[in-house]
Design an enzyme around this catalytic site. Structure first.
Site, PDB file in Angstrom:
ATOM      1  N   CYS A  56     -11.895 -60.947  88.370  1.00 54.12           N
ATOM      2  CA  CYS A  56     -12.669 -62.106  87.922  1.00 54.12           C
ATOM      3  C   CYS A  56     -12.549 -62.328  86.417  1.00 54.12           C
ATOM      4  O   CYS A  56     -12.258 -63.425  85.967  1.00 54.12           O
ATOM      5  CB  CYS A  56     -14.134 -61.947  88.311  1.00 54.12           C
ATOM      6  SG  CYS A  56     -15.169 -63.322  87.765  1.00 54.12           S
ATOM      7  N   CYS A  67     -11.494 -65.726  88.010  1.00 54.92           N
ATOM      8  CA  CYS A  67     -12.357 -66.894  87.852  1.00 54.92           C
ATOM      9  C   CYS A  67     -12.651 -67.264  86.402  1.00 54.92           C
ATOM     10  O   CYS A  67     -12.776 -68.448  86.089  1.00 54.92           O
ATOM     11  CB  CYS A  67     -13.655 -66.704  88.628  1.00 54.92           C
ATOM     12  SG  CYS A  67     -14.350 -65.063  88.611  1.00 54.92           S
ATOM     13  N   LYS A  93      -9.437 -68.776  84.855  1.00 56.33           N
ATOM     14  CA  LYS A  93      -9.184 -69.985  85.642  1.00 56.33           C
ATOM     15  C   LYS A  93     -10.104 -71.121  85.211  1.00 56.33           C
ATOM     16  O   LYS A  93      -9.643 -72.254  84.993  1.00 56.33           O
ATOM     17  CB  LYS A  93      -9.397 -69.696  87.123  1.00 56.33           C
ATOM     18  CG  LYS A  93      -9.340 -70.929  88.018  1.00 56.33           C
ATOM     19  CD  LYS A  93     -10.013 -70.672  89.344  1.00 56.33           C
ATOM     20  CE  LYS A  93     -11.513 -70.526  89.213  1.00 56.33           C
ATOM     21  NZ  LYS A  93     -12.172 -70.225  90.503  1.00 56.33           N
ATOM     22  N   TYR A  95      -8.303 -72.571  98.053  1.00 54.55           N
ATOM     23  CA  TYR A  95      -8.899 -72.961  96.776  1.00 54.55           C
ATOM     24  C   TYR A  95      -8.037 -72.547  95.588  1.00 54.55           C
ATOM     25  O   TYR A  95      -7.979 -73.253  94.575  1.00 54.55           O
ATOM     26  CB  TYR A  95     -10.319 -72.419  96.651  1.00 54.55           C
ATOM     27  CG  TYR A  95     -10.446 -70.931  96.428  1.00 54.55           C
ATOM     28  CD1 TYR A  95     -10.578 -70.414  95.153  1.00 54.55           C
ATOM     29  CD2 TYR A  95     -10.450 -70.039  97.491  1.00 54.55           C
ATOM     30  CE1 TYR A  95     -10.708 -69.056  94.940  1.00 54.55           C
ATOM     31  CE2 TYR A  95     -10.580 -68.683  97.288  1.00 54.55           C
ATOM     32  CZ  TYR A  95     -10.701 -68.194  96.009  1.00 54.55           C
ATOM     33  OH  TYR A  95     -10.815 -66.837  95.806  1.00 54.55           O
ATOM     34  N   GLU A 133      -6.797 -75.340  92.916  1.00 55.84           N
ATOM     35  CA  GLU A 133      -7.279 -75.161  91.539  1.00 55.84           C
ATOM     36  C   GLU A 133      -6.118 -75.076  90.563  1.00 55.84           C
ATOM     37  O   GLU A 133      -6.140 -75.715  89.493  1.00 55.84           O
ATOM     38  CB  GLU A 133      -8.152 -73.912  91.449  1.00 55.84           C
ATOM     39  CG  GLU A 133      -9.508 -74.089  92.102  1.00 55.84           C
ATOM     40  CD  GLU A 133     -10.348 -72.827  92.118  1.00 55.84           C
ATOM     41  OE1 GLU A 133     -11.585 -72.930  92.271  1.00 55.84           O
ATOM     42  OE2 GLU A 133      -9.786 -71.717  91.973  1.00 55.84           O
ATOM     43  N   HIS A 135     -32.984 -90.482  87.557  1.00 52.30           N
ATOM     44  CA  HIS A 135     -32.057 -91.614  87.458  1.00 52.30           C
ATOM     45  C   HIS A 135     -31.689 -91.897  86.006  1.00 52.30           C
ATOM     46  O   HIS A 135     -32.532 -91.800  85.121  1.00 52.30           O
ATOM     47  CB  HIS A 135     -32.713 -92.869  88.070  1.00 52.30           C
ATOM     48  CG  HIS A 135     -31.833 -94.055  88.073  1.00 52.30           C
ATOM     49  ND1 HIS A 135     -30.795 -94.210  88.953  1.00 52.30           N
ATOM     50  CD2 HIS A 135     -31.822 -95.155  87.265  1.00 52.30           C
ATOM     51  CE1 HIS A 135     -30.182 -95.352  88.710  1.00 52.30           C
ATOM     52  NE2 HIS A 135     -30.789 -95.950  87.685  1.00 52.30           N
ATOM     53  N   GLU A 143     -29.269 -87.550  92.385  1.00 51.09           N
ATOM     54  CA  GLU A 143     -30.433 -88.236  92.953  1.00 51.09           C
ATOM     55  C   GLU A 143     -30.166 -88.712  94.380  1.00 51.09           C
ATOM     56  O   GLU A 143     -31.104 -88.911  95.162  1.00 51.09           O
ATOM     57  CB  GLU A 143     -30.840 -89.421  92.076  1.00 51.09           C
ATOM     58  CG  GLU A 143     -29.862 -90.579  92.056  1.00 51.09           C
ATOM     59  CD  GLU A 143     -30.342 -91.728  91.174  1.00 51.09           C
ATOM     60  OE1 GLU A 143     -31.452 -92.228  91.424  1.00 51.09           O
ATOM     61  OE2 GLU A 143     -29.612 -92.097  90.233  1.00 51.09           O
TER      62      GLU A 143
END
Length: 459
Positions: free
Chosen positions: A42, A47, A50, A177, A181, A434, A439
């Site tokens: 990692c 990760c 990345k 993934y 990626e 908002h 939302e």
């Protein structure tokens, strides 16, 4: 029987470090044996770098959109600068990991370890034996490379972060993934990018609307997609690599990358000789408390073949320490794990997909598609997609899927109410913020369609 250590941890990645640190905090004498760099996949080659490279790749989109907001941008990219900055950051993190181990008194040995028995480990470089009451294997995994002629000419995710220079083009094999990626990264940095995948669409197992939306986003960014095809061989072609495909065609690329899955790091560890049972895929078989077939040997993280995600490995390491060194048996619940794909567009997911939920019970599906606000002044046509899947009886939220800017951050927060068994009514009680994309999750008025007895109705 006395031992040199209460716990010997093999592997200095996220799971092993958390287990070692927690066990030492509870008074155990702990040693971590790591042959490469503390931090594991990692931090060093996964990760963290990345995500940094994904950030770098997204500036291209931002520069293109900037003109619609009145900005004139003249930008250029320098690959060596990014690589150096990445290395500086992962080195900082490595030092932080090392420091966090030292604080509770964990010893670190930079060497290779081989299990020689239920309570013994050989330190290869130093040619000495250590004994431990418990052994924890946390060696992670490595990229799988297909056994084809010329495979050595390709790179994997491990090498992609430190290429001496960016290739003019790249072919990435895979549809998971990691493939999408890195396709996002290379395309965003100006590399002519192609994905070749044996399936019919990227991200098998994800919700179909998310797969379709991501596919459209990849194509909009100029990424070429070749489906139902594999690479059969690679060969040198001047400074390029020539790829031969299962459909009979051949083409040259500046680089070829395999993103074809990962394999547990169990080879050469002595596990089978010590009596540790492995799965057919070579991962360590463990029970709910991460205990292997040998009572004194445990395993956490990717090496177990359970869920290959860093937060899961950390949780497994934590619960292992709680169970053995704090007299507090704990088992990880794998039923509700949020995950993200840091592609462009970004994808965040938690819970069941539409098809999975429909097979389980009667469900209502709430679906929204719209252009994210940042694109409304530009020529970009990419759509954001938000989907909420709820149980008909009681309205419990079974799945949430978000594709678009900020998806990962949103899905992490959605994980909290879903972990509390939130219903659609609970979501409805939340006041909308908002203007925001999120939302939409609290303003759905009626289902877009439903499933009754597995049959889709009202679409």
């Amino acid at each position: 029987m006395s031992h040199d250590y209460d716990l010997i941890v093999i592997g200095g990645g996220s799971g092993g470090v958390r287990a070692a640190r927690m066990a030492a905090t509870y008074g155990a004498k702990v040693v971590v044996v790591e042959e490469f760099r503390v931090g594991g996949t990692c931090v060093i080659r996964g990760c963290v770098p990345k995500k940094l490279y994904v950030y770098a790749s997204r500036f291209k989109d931002q520069f293109e959109t900037a003109s619609s907001f009145g900005w004139q941008v003249d930008a250029s990219f320098d690959w060596p600068t990014l690589v150096a900055a990445k290395e500086k950051e992962i080195t900082r993190l490595e030092h932080a990991y090392t420091s966090n181990l030292a604080k509770p008194g964990v010893e670190i040995i930079k060497d290779r370890a081989v299990v020689t028995g239920p309570n013994s480990v050989r330190i290869v470089g130093q040619n000495r034996e250590l004994s431990g009451k418990y052994i924890l294997v946390a060696t992670g995994g490595h990229p799988f490379v297909p056994d084809i002629p010329g495979a050595e000419l390709a790179i994997t995710s491990s090498e992609a972060f430190d290429l001496p220079q960016l290739p003019h083009s790249i072919l990435i094999e895979g549809g998971g993934y990691i493939a999408v990626e890195f396709a996002t990264i290379f395309a965003g940095l100006g590399v002519n990018t192609t994905i070749v995948y044996r399936g019919d669409r990227v991200l098998r197992g994800f919700d179909e609307d998310m797969r379709t939306g991501l596919e459209a986003g990849l194509i909009e960014r100029g990424i070429k997609l070749i489906y139902q095809t594999t690479i059969t061989s690679l060969a040198s072609s001047g400074n390029d690599v020539s790829a031969s495909f299962s459909n009979g065609t051949t083409a040259p690329y500046g680089a070829v990358m395999f993103a074809t899955g990962r394999t547990a790091n169990t080879m050469g560890l002595g596990l089978e000789a010590a009596g540790v049972k492995l799965t057919v895929n070579g991962a360590i078989m463990v029970d709910a408390h991460s205990q292997s077939s040998v009572p004194s040997i445990y395993a956490v993280g990717d090496v177990t073949g359970r869920v290959a995600l860093t937060p899961v490995a950390i949780r497994e390491g934590w619960y292992f320490a709680e169970t053995l060194f704090n007299d507090n048996p704990m088992a990880v619940d794998y039923g509700l794990i949020p995950t993200a794909v840091f592609s462009e567009p970004e994808l965040g997911v938690i819970g069941l997909s539409e098809s999975e939920a429909a097979m389980k019970c009667d469900v209502d599906v709430y679906l929204a598609r719209f252009r994210p606000m940042i694109n409304t002044l530009s020529h970009k046509t990419e759509r954001m997609v938000l989907k909420l899947i709820t149980e008909k009886e009681g309205g419990m939220v079974l799945g949430c899927h978000i594709l678009g800017p900020g998806a990962a951050e949103m899905i992490q927060l959605v994980a909290i109410p879903m972990g509390m068994n939130a219903t659609k009514a609970d979501f409805d009680r939340a006041m909308a913020l908002h203007p925001s994309a999120a939302e939409e999750l609290v303003t759905f008025k009626a289902p877009s369609y439903s499933y009754r007895d597995g049959v889709k109705i009202g679409a």
